[in-house]
Design a protein around this motif. Structure first.
Motif, PDB file in Angstrom:
ATOM      1  N   ARG A 165       0.847  -1.201   0.000  1.00  0.00           N
ATOM      2  CA  ARG A 165       0.000   0.000   0.000  1.00  0.00           C
ATOM      3  C   ARG A 165       0.877   1.244   0.000  1.00  0.00           C
ATOM      4  O   ARG A 165       0.617   2.197  -0.730  1.00  0.00           O
ATOM      5  CB  ARG A 165      -0.915   0.040   1.226  1.00  0.00           C
ATOM      6  N   SER A 203      -6.792  11.095  -5.135  1.00  0.00           N
ATOM      7  CA  SER A 203      -5.871  11.543  -4.087  1.00  0.00           C
ATOM      8  C   SER A 203      -6.088  13.021  -3.785  1.00  0.00           C
ATOM      9  O   SER A 203      -6.024  13.441  -2.619  1.00  0.00           O
ATOM     10  CB  SER A 203      -4.420  11.292  -4.518  1.00  0.00           C
ATOM     11  N   GLN A 206      -9.068  13.225  -1.632  1.00  0.00           N
ATOM     12  CA  GLN A 206      -8.713  12.901  -0.244  1.00  0.00           C
ATOM     13  C   GLN A 206      -8.000  14.071   0.428  1.00  0.00           C
ATOM     14  O   GLN A 206      -8.251  14.380   1.603  1.00  0.00           O
ATOM     15  CB  GLN A 206      -7.828  11.659  -0.197  1.00  0.00           C
ATOM     16  N   TRP A 332      -1.327  10.058   8.538  1.00  0.00           N
ATOM     17  CA  TRP A 332      -2.742  10.157   8.180  1.00  0.00           C
ATOM     18  C   TRP A 332      -3.334   8.788   7.888  1.00  0.00           C
ATOM     19  O   TRP A 332      -4.481   8.512   8.225  1.00  0.00           O
ATOM     20  CB  TRP A 332      -2.919  11.088   6.978  1.00  0.00           C
ATOM     21  N   TRP A 333      -2.533   7.924   7.238  1.00  0.00           N
ATOM     22  CA  TRP A 333      -3.018   6.560   6.992  1.00  0.00           C
ATOM     23  C   TRP A 333      -3.232   5.837   8.326  1.00  0.00           C
ATOM     24  O   TRP A 333      -4.254   5.164   8.518  1.00  0.00           O
ATOM     25  CB  TRP A 333      -2.018   5.795   6.131  1.00  0.00           C
ATOM     26  N   GLN A 334      -2.284   5.969   9.237  1.00  0.00           N
ATOM     27  CA  GLN A 334      -2.401   5.303  10.527  1.00  0.00           C
ATOM     28  C   GLN A 334      -3.617   5.785  11.311  1.00  0.00           C
ATOM     29  O   GLN A 334      -4.229   5.021  12.058  1.00  0.00           O
ATOM     30  CB  GLN A 334      -1.125   5.525  11.340  1.00  0.00           C
ATOM     31  N   LEU A 338      -6.352   8.922   5.679  1.00  0.00           N
ATOM     32  CA  LEU A 338      -5.941   8.695   4.292  1.00  0.00           C
ATOM     33  C   LEU A 338      -6.184   7.231   3.962  1.00  0.00           C
ATOM     34  O   LEU A 338      -5.632   6.342   4.617  1.00  0.00           O
ATOM     35  CB  LEU A 338      -4.459   9.046   4.107  1.00  0.00           C
ATOM     36  N   ASP A 339      -7.012   6.989   2.958  1.00  0.00           N
ATOM     37  CA  ASP A 339      -7.375   5.625   2.573  1.00  0.00           C
ATOM     38  C   ASP A 339      -6.446   5.139   1.465  1.00  0.00           C
ATOM     39  O   ASP A 339      -6.523   5.605   0.322  1.00  0.00           O
ATOM     40  CB  ASP A 339      -8.832   5.601   2.093  1.00  0.00           C
ATOM     41  N   LEU A 340      -5.548   4.227   1.799  1.00  0.00           N
ATOM     42  CA  LEU A 340      -4.694   3.599   0.793  1.00  0.00           C
ATOM     43  C   LEU A 340      -5.277   2.271   0.324  1.00  0.00           C
ATOM     44  O   LEU A 340      -5.139   1.916  -0.845  1.00  0.00           O
ATOM     45  CB  LEU A 340      -3.282   3.378   1.360  1.00  0.00           C
ATOM     46  N   ASP A 341      -5.916   1.538   1.233  1.00  0.00           N
ATOM     47  CA  ASP A 341      -6.487   0.241   0.854  1.00  0.00           C
ATOM     48  C   ASP A 341      -7.509   0.393  -0.264  1.00  0.00           C
ATOM     49  O   ASP A 341      -7.526  -0.390  -1.217  1.00  0.00           O
ATOM     50  CB  ASP A 341      -7.137  -0.412   2.077  1.00  0.00           C
TER      51      ASP A 341
END
Length: 373
Positions: A165, A203, A206, A332-334, A338-341
């Protein structure tokens, strides 16, 4: 440390094609790091690279593990073998005036402005294929089991981040999110329109959500692509009319959502050169239009479209400052911001790269990712 390693890689022929073949990757010299690639994302630039001077190892959006370290590292001295890293294609020197003023994405060394600063690529002969030395796309060449890069190309990653990811942070996500937050500097409550709902456009959407934009209008001709935008933060969806060469119908629809003013910021992320200046017509007086896709070609534009304090910007790589931006994106993902999946539609093996490229061009994926064993 093995002096040279064999590495399966995607190699272009310079005539629009590529094939998977065995290459040799040298041991790292001073200031260099050899990386075992774990995953590499695809973007349209990879398709464009098929026609660049070749042969060339493809790929520029990757993450992996440090396999070997060269001597004399002055950057990231704490790296050790096995450290997870993200690769960055805009490789800063950290010494030039651009880097000093916080514009590492347009580093003088990386852009070839000051040859006396050296090269952002590894030493000559770093990669060999069928007996000849070849280059790597963006000095990375991430569609390869191993790569050899300058240490400045690397940003450490937490061990908890999945590299299949994280790899997409290194181009499309950085470009979209960074253009909103670093370049446009969208403020809470402001309005945003994004043309094109591919990887860069989503992106940017987001980024607008993270910035707290009050209105985020996604625009696309493809209803399936448009439907993807809502989960990433779009508040409104506009399907662009198919027969609207000047954008008049689209402009009327958008003004109907913005009290007749237009939006504060409009981002073009389609890659279609005919649409490169359309954002100028979508922004209010004093608004900012940004062209993110790197669209090529000639296009005429009326100077009236620039009137009344409008600004037109073509930012590179979302104003990326690696030491600032990549840790922030990971954070931000953690946090779930932020949506990476959701951005990764499908995974491929290296041998499936031809299929992955076909599906990229067909628009079936938001992002495809090649995973290495």
């Amino acid at each position: 440390m093995t002096s040279r390693l064999t590495s399966r890689a995607a190699v272009t022929d310079g005539r629009g094609g590529f094939h998977i073949d065995t290459t040799e990757v040298a041991a790292p010299g001073p200031g260099e790091v050899r990386v075992k690639i774990a995953a590499s994302g695809l973007c349209h630039t990879d398709h464009q690279s098929l026609s660049w001077d070749g042969p060339l190892v493809m790929g520029h959006e990757g993450a992996g593990y440090v396999e070997a370290l060269g001597e004399g590292l002055t950057h990231l001295k704490h790296l050790t073998e096995g450290s997870p890293v993200l690769l960055n294609w805009a490789i800063p020197c950290g010494q030039c005036p651009q880097c000093a003023r916080g514009s590492a994405n347009v580093c003088d060394r990386s852009m070839g402005v000051k040859p006396e600063l050296g090269s952002p690529r590894a030493a000559e002969g770093h990669t060999r294929w069928r007996g000849q030395a070849i280059q790597r796309a963006f000095n990375l060449g991430t569609f390869s089991e191993y790569t050899l890069v300058r240490a400045e190309a690397l940003t450490p990653l937490p061990a908890t981040v999945p590299l299949d990811r994280a790899c997409i942070l290194g181009c499309g996500v950085m470009t979209g999110v960074g253009s909103v937050l670093n370049v446009a500097q969208v403020q809470p409550g402001e309005s945003v329109a994004v043309l094109g709902c591919g990887g860069v456009g989503l992106s940017a959407i987001q980024g607008a959500r993270i910035a707290g934009a009050g209105q985020v209008i996604a625009i696309d001709r493809n209803p399936e692509a448009l439907a993807r935008a809502r989960p990433f933060g779009a508040t409104h969806l506009l399907q662009a009319p198919l027969e609207d060469p000047q954008g008049e119908q689209l402009l009327a629809l958008l003004k109907g959502l913005t009290d007749g003013r237009g939006v504060d910021y409009a981002f073009e992320a389609t890659g279609v050169h005919a649409l490169a200046f359309l954002p100028l017509r979508l922004v209010r007086h004093g608004g900012m239009a940004l062209q993110l896709s790197g669209a090529h070609g000639e296009r005429s534009v009326s100077l009236f479209d620039f009137w009344w304090n409008k600004r037109y910007v073509v930012p590179l790589y979302g104003g990326c400052q690696p030491e600032r931006d990549f840790p922030r994106l990971v954070e931000w993902w953690q946090r779930g911001q932020l949506d990476l999946d959701g951005m990764v539609s499908r995974f491929y093996a290296l041998d499936e790269l031809p299929q992955a490229m076909d599906e990229l061009l067909a628009g079936r994926n938001i992002k495809g990712v090649v995973r290495f064993a």
